[in-house]
Design an enzyme around this catalytic site. Structure first.
Site, PDB file in Angstrom:
ATOM      1  N   ASP A  62       0.788  -1.231   0.000  1.00 57.12           N
ATOM      2  CA  ASP A  62       0.000   0.000   0.000  1.00 57.12           C
ATOM      3  C   ASP A  62       0.822   1.285   0.000  1.00 57.12           C
ATOM      4  O   ASP A  62       0.313   2.321  -0.425  1.00 57.12           O
ATOM      5  CB  ASP A  62      -0.979  -0.012   1.186  1.00 57.12           C
ATOM      6  CG  ASP A  62      -2.071   1.040   1.056  1.00 57.12           C
ATOM      7  OD1 ASP A  62      -2.451   1.358  -0.098  1.00 57.12           O
ATOM      8  OD2 ASP A  62      -2.561   1.546   2.077  1.00 57.12           O
ATOM      9  N   HIS A  83       2.247   3.791   7.044  1.00 57.25           N
ATOM     10  CA  HIS A  83       2.136   4.581   5.823  1.00 57.25           C
ATOM     11  C   HIS A  83       0.902   5.493   5.784  1.00 57.25           C
ATOM     12  O   HIS A  83       0.621   6.080   4.732  1.00 57.25           O
ATOM     13  CB  HIS A  83       2.188   3.678   4.577  1.00 57.25           C
ATOM     14  CG  HIS A  83       1.101   2.650   4.529  1.00 57.25           C
ATOM     15  ND1 HIS A  83       1.224   1.410   5.110  1.00 57.25           N
ATOM     16  CD2 HIS A  83      -0.118   2.668   3.966  1.00 57.25           C
ATOM     17  CE1 HIS A  83       0.118   0.726   4.903  1.00 57.25           C
ATOM     18  NE2 HIS A  83      -0.716   1.466   4.217  1.00 57.25           N
TER      19      HIS A  83
END
Lengths: 961, 961
Positions: free
Chosen positions: B169, B410
């Site tokens: 991701d 993230h």
């Protein structure tokens, strides 16, 4: 942990309560006398179709509409039950459970048996669906319950037989339903929705639990409990994967640790709830619609709460445990110290707030309601035929049974499903009709063929729009009538044909008098009608034998045989006319006003009839006051019902068999007042071709009958699911002081069979029979108004998310229906039988002459050797297994005191009753046929049937060939 | 079914690869050479905070924001794995798995061991989170990976050590990250997001799989595969309870039977996908964000498809099976017939469509990014102190480690979480700071107290706004500096104080020269600042010992001891001035334009600097062209960067230690150019007190440095996660022909430590160091522009659902930061160490005089017996277990060829290195410390550290008391 090693044997009907299957004596949790016992009941309310179709709900497709997949519910719940013997779950809808069961391996099935025996998986209700109580007929209710309970009995034996029933979502509750449940042996009935004023009153008086005396005639009663929060969990304690509530964190290291605070909240709720109940037992319904797809989320959080509260609140004497409705019911019963209050009326109408009276659904989707009534009858006939011929179930018939059962769901026959879901219901019933047609065809050949010739008989499903391929396109043709009632019956046969001369020959080779009547323009124009028929060929089928078949031969005559046909013409009278129009025939006389064209008089009695409409309330549902009229809710904008367009002309049709007056209201709306030779009722055949909405206003059509001389003082009577009668009083409820905040909608009641108003002083009565479920009220003195059609432009915000704006063929949905009006007292019951159970017509082209046909086919056959008394209905006759067992129900269809003659008990003997069946053994069972009452009833002894009684038997038979 | 009876023993760090724990040799499915092998990989992508906080995601609270509950994912996946040994699942984020693990019973834990050994539950990555690759520092990346892998090793032993890593991701991929993974022994790296143009190019050339040469200095390489559909399932084949796709119906009796059609669809997709990959193996990533809450829904449908397709498509030689990333990677590697293409650059910037360049998050939430950098450093120091004193982990430290690890997620350090989630990250780091403060306090006392006296030392987290309770409200007070680097280091100390005279006494009792500087107005006005300090007391701490402590005594002087304090005044110059303003001090000279007040020259070189802003694009995101600039996306409206308000005045502050020019831009925005005695860099201390949005336009602030004489031809250099350097070229990519459709945003790159531009012909270079992750570009010749702050009014429609409009104290968020500008070559690495690893300051009031204090406390202490070479960073020094084992990492922080002197290999000896530690044994391990490299390293032998090399050891120690 209970260790149970004896498996529940797969039962058959023989193994009822006393079967070998074993239910653990510890199935219910132990109750602590000095504690507040909190029964936590995990459940999932699985609508048998609503926003998605039944199969979509099962498989979890179309999840963008609703996240629901019942297959996972059972998959995941069972995993949880197997892991922990303390856990419980209740299963309600057999449509879903049986589907799931079919897909399981034998290994899984054995494991399911175990948790059933341990009382972990408890079936409640156990019908095929959770049927509606306002708009379903008692016939269908009994059938759908029997279908589900039979599956349970066949699968698990008697140990799975439900004791509790769980009507948690239907929008009001009927007395007949309660009576049926009592007759089926249920001990505890739980209700989710009762009127909010009723609920407030009961809460304040601790009358949330009661004994319901559900039948005056039968004296049935059932323990009835009203749930505290409909069927949902305490607010904030919904732990399903579909919920957003704060989950329980018991890890003290977590920054989200909350079990202490959350337990306090729950205990506060529990204490508040317990104030409104009589005993130290309360139930928490831990579930909602389509919950437990991922059961673990629910159980994991409940486990934490139970463990924590039982520890921390031990001194407060609060105890939580997993339980079931029957365990709760038993605990309450055992804890009661005084008799419960009694209930003798029903729970209609249901309002959930001052402007949300759930009385619209009594009429919503009138064509579907009509179809359900039609297929109900067809299915009964089909089962009868199958029972007396092949004597075993077929897949075709079973499909029809399931489809009809599904149709009774409280979002099906109610008309409250989304359009695409309703389409699915219709498709299923249509399959049933086709299957039934096939059964008829085969059985007729089997029963009637003399020389091995066969006929393919077709059922014409579109007779209600005067359309039938066989009769329009063939001549000669055969029409075979099957009289599904247990006594002789006569009937006016109306066949769509093209213009011409026809002769009708009966089973004895006699020409039968017939009448040719032009089909009304409004019928010809009905959208979707695909027919060349311009006329109806009409004749009387007299004295059809009990449970009997009779064929008629119809042909275009050569020579003078056509002289027995009378050709009627429609004679038009423009309005205003110089004088009132009087229609007199067969001893009846109707007068229509010269100005308005409305019915004004029957014989000497002043009787008015008119179609009117209520403009529907619009609204965005953001507040109670802004509620819109919708699929569930009836909410007229004001109390005035407005006239349709003025009637511009009347037509009259005279003839020897029927005589009509036709009121032309507009291009697609009309009424036909029809008199039949030898009949005492006035048939009102109404056609509403579509409700106009060009003005942006939804409309609700009513047919109002007013016998202004009848002083009824706001009282009227309606049937309950087609059986016992209930007294209705405007703006009044028996058990609580009601404030009817919607003066029109709040006085509507469901009617399935008939309603009447009566003048107590003169004993004069006006009775109107209806052909499908409708809403009815008596808002004006001497009046009955039936809501017949609804077309709405707004959703009412109870979940369906669509406006009830039915269309077909690009225009507003057209409806055709009938009311039968009678002014005589006490014939209503008989007429209702006639209206509900007309002969089934099957058609076949033939090349044979009447004489040749009689050589090849028996043209009359009685399947009963003798008629039953006129007050007895052969309610059920159906194949029960593959070994020739037959289920039969006899129904006394008069209530105590309804009629001097017909309300008497009758005696019936089974001996030699059925022409094709040799009865080997008789066992009497309860109404749902899942419990034996009397194992070896002597079939030679007649048995007695008391008023309103239904007795159910399983006959072991052989064929008489 | 694999029968595995040997349980994986609970491992410790000793039991690496060779431990007793047993991984089944059949852990991977068998590959059929002649078939298309379809690896079905069930997985759940579980963000460690994003729309909900970490704990909310774990427990499933706040589900109205997002339906996600990781606890159920593990609960339900494990159930499935236990039931069927063919099934697989991959677990990625140890934050979640370890939380779940902690709540399990030993029975469950034993069963989890089994499925780990069988290869059913495979850990991939295995870091504490899936860290961001653009804005995380290599220090934090190594730490967060080590934390997760240590948990795995401690819990399962070596058999659980991941071989594959799963960066599915993060929004672009860094070279340093790949290098770190390679050094950690990972064999397969899988990426979800690469630039759409890159992906198209790779698909057309079958280059979705490659070897990534991730470090020129180290020669590391790693097999890297790009996933076909990010990390999602084939469209239409999402079977999670969160999905709406059509579930698989294999019952031919169902009206919804669809497995035939659905299998066809899937096979078509498989065949299309396989066209773009080199071998007869493809991977289907069967999962999405927070899937498998109810794993059964996924597996049940996959089971049906696998079974059906394997049967029906047997002749088409297609075979589906459950697999894992490592099994897929191994199958691909074994099936390769030729060498893979090579990759030497990185995957930045990432664009997902022509107007969605994910370069905004390089800067989003600048204060949070600053905090993360600050706590990263603090944590290292804290671990060092703990390692050399108590030599074991504490809960407090472990909490800080976890918080810092979570911060690398993230959606954390990236600034792309919702505000409430970011608040949670901040709260966790704040707890870490407090904990660390406590560790310091205790350790300082332990190390420094001479007579049992104790001091409560406080860390002042608000020094960046010139606020510190102790220094403002007390006198005398002690400031203790901890130098966390392994060589001697000097530092300008700035302490917030109220006005007055102060004297500073060092560890040797010498008065230290100090300077009193008034705090700038814009700083005093910073919202939320809660301080009486009006001045900063400044002195130089010279030559702090390696890994050493030194205390200074500060008091209000009596007598003449205050004479060592120089009182600076701010002198205001109104603009325009008559002449350019020149600031000359300590050998540096800056010139500011007399009209504009901007920097225009440094020494002889023309160097401009200016704050500017890009107006942000607005848009409703309904089409690519309507994309708004948001938390992820940088999309300026046009290519022009506009000036802020004109500078109306400059102030100068002269003094013996620091000399400043202050640019007053407006009430809350200013810059301070600061020169330090004995330093070669120019510190640019910038304060943006809030970005104005009254005009309804979001803005993105940049600080642009332009050395117009440097002809860099569109080339600039940036570090990768603070380590190796990458060459950037405007509008160019190394491996594919790029069309940069956003000329500004599409040329931004992440910078963590420094960037520079260089003139190849003159070898002149401008280097700018930054104090937190930012985006940088060089859009104009000789320029570097750093994005420093962003305030936006629209969401960019990538999920976060909020505009990045940060506020604090009711106004737009204020940020204060630093850039260090140097024109010398090759000192950047050294300076970066200094900027990143300043001394930690701790404060304590005291009643003692300097002399008394010296009696009670040691005022200087070196924890290293000798300094390490100047190119070596003591990257890690942390307690590893409760038995005195210490993890230590030595880092050579110069790359090959970067500097003639410092890029040479160095030799280091552990012998007697640590002043408080007696090393008993040394084991060299891999970078993540979960695999043994060399068991019995002779601690007397020096070892060599090559450029960019990091060597990791576990030391068994005893205390030297």
């Amino acid at each position: 942990m209970h260790v149970v090693t004896i498996l529940c044997l797969v039962g058959s009907w023989l193994k009822f309560g006393e079967s070998l299957c074993y239910r653990s004596p510890n199935a219910c949790p132990q109750i602590e006398k000095n504690f507040l016992n909190v029964h936590i009941v995990p459940h999932s309310h699985d609508d048998v179709g609503w926003l998605k179709t039944v199969e979509q709900y099962f498989y979890g497709t179309n999840n963008s509409i609703q996240n629901a997949a019942v297959q996972y519910t059972y998959d995941s719940v069972l995993e949880e039950l197997w892991k922990d013997s303390e856990k419980k779950f209740v299963s309600v809808e057999m449509e879903f459970f049986s589907h799931w069961w079919k897909e399981q391996t034998s290994h899984v099935k054995r494991k399911v048996h175990k948790v059933v025996e341990r009382g972990q998986l408890e079936f409640v209700g156990g019908g095929w669906c959770m049927n509606d109580e306002a708009t379903a007929s008692y016939v269908d209710i009994i059938d759908q319950m029997t279908l589900g309970l039979k599956f349970l009995n066949d699968t698990f034996g008697g140990c799975a037989a439900p004791k509790a029933v769980w009507q948690i979502d239907p929008f009001g509750h009927s007395k007949e339903q309660a009576s049926i449940f009592a007759q089926m042996g249920f001990e505890y009935l739980f209700l989710g929705r009762i009127d909010y004023q009723d609920k407030a009153s009961r809460m304040s008086k601790k009358e949330m639990e009661m004994m319901w005396n559900a039948s005056e005639s039968l004296g049935t009663e059932i323990f009835t409990g009203v749930l505290y929060n409909t069927y949902g969990p305490p607010p904030g304690f919904c732990f399903d994967v579909l919920c957003g509530d704060e989950t329980i964190v018991d890890d003290p290291d977590s920054p989200m640790f909350n079990i202490d605070r959350r337990s306090k909240q729950l205990v506060a709720y529990i204490l508040e709830q317990s104030k409104h109940y009589r005993t130290n037992n309360i139930i928490l319904t831990m579930g909602e619609d389509f919950h437990y797809q991922y059961a673990h989320a629910w159980y994991k959080n409940l486990d934490k709460l139970i463990k924590y509260i039982n520890k921390v609140y031990l001194n407060s004497q609060i105890r939580l445990f997993y339980s079931t409705p029957s365990c709760y019911g038993e605990a309450v019963k055992n804890a009661l110290v005084e008799a419960l209050p009694r209930k003798t009326d029903d729970f209609f109408p249901y309002s959930s707030d001052p402007h949300a009276y759930w009385t619209g659904y009594f009429t919503s989707r009138p064509t579907f309601k009509g179809l359900v009534r039609q297929t109900s009858h067809l299915l009964q006939a089909c089962k009868q035929i199958q029972a007396v011929t092949v004597r075993r179930l077929s897949n075709v018939l079973n499909q029809f049974q399931r489809s009809q059962a599904i149709g009774q769901h409280h979002d099906a026959v109610t008309g409250t499903a989304k359009q695409h879901v309703n389409n699915d219901y219709v498709l299923r019933l249509d399959q049933g009709i086709r299957g039934c047609s096939q059964v008829f065809s085969e059985s007729f050949n089997h029963l009637l063929s003399l020389n091995g010739s066969t006929l393919k008989q077709e059922y014409c499903a579109m007779l209600n729009v005067s359309q039938c391929q066989t009769t329009e396109q063939n001549t000669p043709f055969i029409v075979t009538l099957y009289n599904p009632v247990a006594f002789r019956s006569s009937h006016t046969v109306r066949l769509p044909v093209t213009d011409g001369s026809y002769s009708v020959t009966d089973h004895l080779g006699r020409l039968v008098a017939s009448q040719m009547v032009p089909i009304a323009e409004a019928v010809l124009r009905l959208p979707g009608r695909n027919s060349n028929a311009t006329n109806e060929l009409i004749f009387r089928a007299q004295d059809l034998p009990p449970l009997g078949l009779r064929s008629y031969h119809v042909k275009t005559p050569e020579g003078k045989s056509g002289k027995r046909m009378f050709r009627s013409r429609a004679r038009t009278i423009q309005l205003p006319n110089k004088e009132d129009v009087v229609l007199s025939a067969y001893g009846l006389s109707l007068k229509f006003d010269r100005q308005t064209g409305h019915l004004v008089q029957i014989g000497n009695q002043s009787v008015q009839q008119q179609l009117l409409f209520y403009p529907a309330m619009e609204g965005n549902n953001s507040r109670f006051e802004f509620r819109a009229s919708g699929a569930y809710i009836f909410r007229p904008n004001g109390t005035t019902a407005f006239s349709l367009e003025p009637i511009t002309e009347l037509s009259t049709v005279f003839g020897p068999i029927i005589t009509e007056i036709r009121q032309h209201i507009n291009n697609n709306t009309m009424q036909i007042f029809r008199l039949h030779r030898d009949e005492s009722f006035i048939e009102l055949d109404w056609i509403v071709g579509g409700i106009p909405i060009e003005d942006g206003i939804g409309k609700e059509y009513i047919s109002r009958f007013t016998a202004s001389e009848i002083r009824n003082n706001g009282t009227f009577y309606t049937d309950s699911n087609g059986r016992e009668l209930l007294r209705r009083q405007l703006n009044h409820q028996v058990t609580y002081k009601v404030n009817v905040t919607e003066p029109t909608a709040g006085n509507f009641y469901p009617v399935n069979s008939f309603a009447y108003v009566e003048d107590k002083s003169t004993r004069s009565r006006m009775t109107v029979l209806n052909d499908r479920a409708q809403g009815v009220s008596s808002l004006l003195p001497g009046s009955l108004e039936f809501m017949i059609h609804r077309r709405l432009l707004h959703d009412d915000a109870f979940g369906v998310g669509e406006a009830l704006n039915e269309t077909a063929y690009g225009v507003g949905l057209a409806v055709r229906g009938s009311h039968w009006l009678v002014l005589e007292n006490a014939v209503a019951r008989m007429l209702a039988q006639r209206m509900t159970r007309p002969p089934i017509l099957a058609f076949s082209p033939t090349t044979l002459s009447p004489e040749e046909f009689r050589q090849s086919f028996r043209m009359e056959l009685a399947l009963l050797n003798r008629a039953l008394p006129r007050n007895v209905n052969l309610l059920t006759l159906e194949p029960w297994d593959d070994e020739g067992r037959i289920l039969v129900r006899f129904e006394h269809f008069f209530g105590v005191g309804e009629d001097e003659r017909f309300s008497q008990p009758v005696s019936i003997s089974l001996k030699d009753l059925f022409a094709t069946l040799n009865i080997q053994a008789v066992e009497e069972v309860n109404l749902s046929a899942n419990r034996l009452i009397n194992k070896l009833l002597d079939m030679n002894d007649p048995f007695v049937l008391n008023p309103m009684e239904i007795r159910t038997f399983i006959l072991s038979t052989r064929s008489i060939e």
